[in-house]
Design an enzyme around this catalytic site. Structure first.
Site, PDB file in Angstrom:
ATOM      1  N   ASP A  92     -35.018 -35.331  28.928  1.00 18.33           N
ATOM      2  CA  ASP A  92     -34.755 -34.888  30.294  1.00 18.33           C
ATOM      3  C   ASP A  92     -35.951 -34.183  30.925  1.00 18.33           C
ATOM      4  O   ASP A  92     -36.928 -33.857  30.246  1.00 18.33           O
ATOM      5  CB  ASP A  92     -33.516 -33.974  30.329  1.00 18.33           C
ATOM      6  CG  ASP A  92     -33.471 -32.999  29.155  1.00 18.33           C
ATOM      7  OD1 ASP A  92     -34.526 -32.715  28.577  1.00 18.33           O
ATOM      8  OD2 ASP A  92     -32.380 -32.529  28.822  1.00 18.33           O
ATOM      9  N   ASP A 161     -22.306 -24.639  26.430  1.00 21.77           N
ATOM     10  CA  ASP A 161     -21.122 -25.337  26.935  1.00 21.77           C
ATOM     11  C   ASP A 161     -20.941 -26.699  26.253  1.00 21.77           C
ATOM     12  O   ASP A 161     -20.158 -27.529  26.694  1.00 21.77           O
ATOM     13  CB  ASP A 161     -21.201 -25.506  28.463  1.00 21.77           C
ATOM     14  CG  ASP A 161     -22.422 -26.306  28.908  1.00 21.77           C
ATOM     15  OD1 ASP A 161     -23.162 -26.826  28.038  1.00 21.77           O
ATOM     16  OD2 ASP A 161     -22.652 -26.426  30.125  1.00 21.77           O
ATOM     17  N   HIS A 163     -23.238 -29.103  25.894  1.00 18.53           N
ATOM     18  CA  HIS A 163     -23.961 -30.257  26.449  1.00 18.53           C
ATOM     19  C   HIS A 163     -25.042 -30.760  25.501  1.00 18.53           C
ATOM     20  O   HIS A 163     -25.594 -30.006  24.712  1.00 18.53           O
ATOM     21  CB  HIS A 163     -24.542 -29.950  27.840  1.00 18.53           C
ATOM     22  CG  HIS A 163     -25.678 -28.971  27.869  1.00 18.53           C
ATOM     23  ND1 HIS A 163     -25.741 -27.919  28.765  1.00 18.53           N
ATOM     24  CD2 HIS A 163     -26.819 -28.876  27.142  1.00 18.53           C
ATOM     25  CE1 HIS A 163     -26.860 -27.242  28.582  1.00 18.53           C
ATOM     26  NE2 HIS A 163     -27.533 -27.790  27.597  1.00 18.53           N
ATOM     27  N   GLU A 168     -23.660 -32.267  31.249  1.00 15.14           N
ATOM     28  CA  GLU A 168     -22.796 -31.097  31.356  1.00 15.14           C
ATOM     29  C   GLU A 168     -21.334 -31.504  31.161  1.00 15.14           C
ATOM     30  O   GLU A 168     -21.018 -32.702  31.234  1.00 15.14           O
ATOM     31  CB  GLU A 168     -22.989 -30.465  32.743  1.00 15.14           C
ATOM     32  CG  GLU A 168     -24.420 -30.005  33.019  1.00 15.14           C
ATOM     33  CD  GLU A 168     -24.797 -28.712  32.300  1.00 15.14           C
ATOM     34  OE1 GLU A 168     -24.251 -28.436  31.215  1.00 15.14           O
ATOM     35  OE2 GLU A 168     -25.652 -27.982  32.836  1.00 15.14           O
TER      36      GLU A 168
END
Ligand code: F6R
Length: 288
Positions: A92, A161, A163, A168
């Site tokens: 990313d 979280d 990810h 997400e």
């Protein structure tokens, strides 16, 4: 954490090779601390490079893989680990952050790995957050991965979280490389790298969950107690788009390398340690 006591005697009815076979889909490896976790993960990557000198590596940024990169650099400098035929694809990059910005993932990768090994610059690919036509760029990124023969081993961290990449909670489990909006939690977590939270980009170009699942092997790392809940949900919870790392359960060839703190909420740690011991024994006997 008591890891050693429950499974001392190998079950005589299951030969070692069967145990190793069971272990090979999703191996959960628990190391004492961050340094041991990093060494172990670097060893897995180095083995891949030595067995396939033109391997395609999927790479990650963030705090977690820094120790792995340091160890790979050390192996390059002192053990002739050769990256000259290696191709890389990063997961990313922030959207609209210039590649020469000190917090871009381009800068991160140059500083923490690429400048210190002999990978060829033309063999390195990182998503271009500045591309005018992001949709077209993403399509081409997928095509370039495919044309390279696919990713042999994809390194992953995990967000608090759950990810992977910047996928997400709620990301489609079939998603491909695309632009994603970051959650408030991720923006807050990443603010530590910027002068203030207002500077953190709110969007990123990221490989999708489907892209990640397409890699031949996955190697996910987690360190520290702040990752323990996400690790538990990913490995022992239901497969769900709410915890995108849980798709690792669907992949046929996964290593999860944790330190003890990140493993502290797993309910089956003793079993994972036992299976791993058996797998190591098998590998030593088989000379692999
Ligand atoms: C980075 C990435 C992210 C991170 C994750 C954990 O390329 O894709 O998914 O791996 O946010 O970040 P750290 O390691 O900083 O806790």
């Amino acid at each position: 954490m008591e890891l050693d006591s429950s499974f001392d005697i190998p079950p005589s009815s299951i030969p070692y090779y069967r145990v190793a076979e069971f272990a090979s889909n999703l191996r959960v490896i628990i190391e004492k601390d961050y340094a041991a976790m990093s060494r172990r993960a670097a060893g897995i990557i180095a083995k891949e490079i030595r067995s396939k000198p033109n391997a395609v590596l999927g790479l990650a940024t963030g705090s977690t893989p820094l120790g792995v990169y340091q160890e790979l650099i050390r192996m390059h400098e002192t053990e002739n680990l050769d990256f000259s035929g290696i191709r890389t694809f990063n997961l990313d990059e922030y959207y609209r952050l210039r590649p020469d910005h000190p917090e871009s993932y381009h800068s991160f990768m140059s500083k923490n790995l690429f400048e210190k090994i002999n990978v060829k610059p033309e063999n390195v690919s990182i998503p271009d957050g500045m591309a005018t036509d992001i949709g077209l760029f993403c399509e081409n990124y997928e095509k370039r991965i495919k044309d390279a023969g696919g990713i042999d081993i994809q390194l992953l961290g995990i967000g608090r979280d759950g990810h992977i990449g910047f996928n997400e909670p709620g990301s489609s489990l079939g998603s491909r490389t695309r632009l994603k909006t970051l959650t408030e939690e991720t923006i807050r977590d990443n603010a530590r790298f910027f002068d203030n939270e207002g500077e953190v980009p709110h969007f990123a170009v990221t490989m999708g969950v489907g892209t990640i699942l397409g890699a031949k092997k996955l190697l996910m790392l987690a360190s520290g107690s702040n990752k323990a809940r996400a690790v538990r949900d990913a490995i022992e919870g239901p497969v769900s788009a709410q915890v995108t790392a849980s798709v690792l359960q669907l992949h046929p060839n996964v290593f999860v390398v944790l330190d003890e703190e990140a493993a502290s909420m797993l309910s089956r740690s003793a079993y994972y340690v036992y299976v791993e011991r058996m797998a190591e024994k098998f590998e030593a006997e088989a000379g692999t």
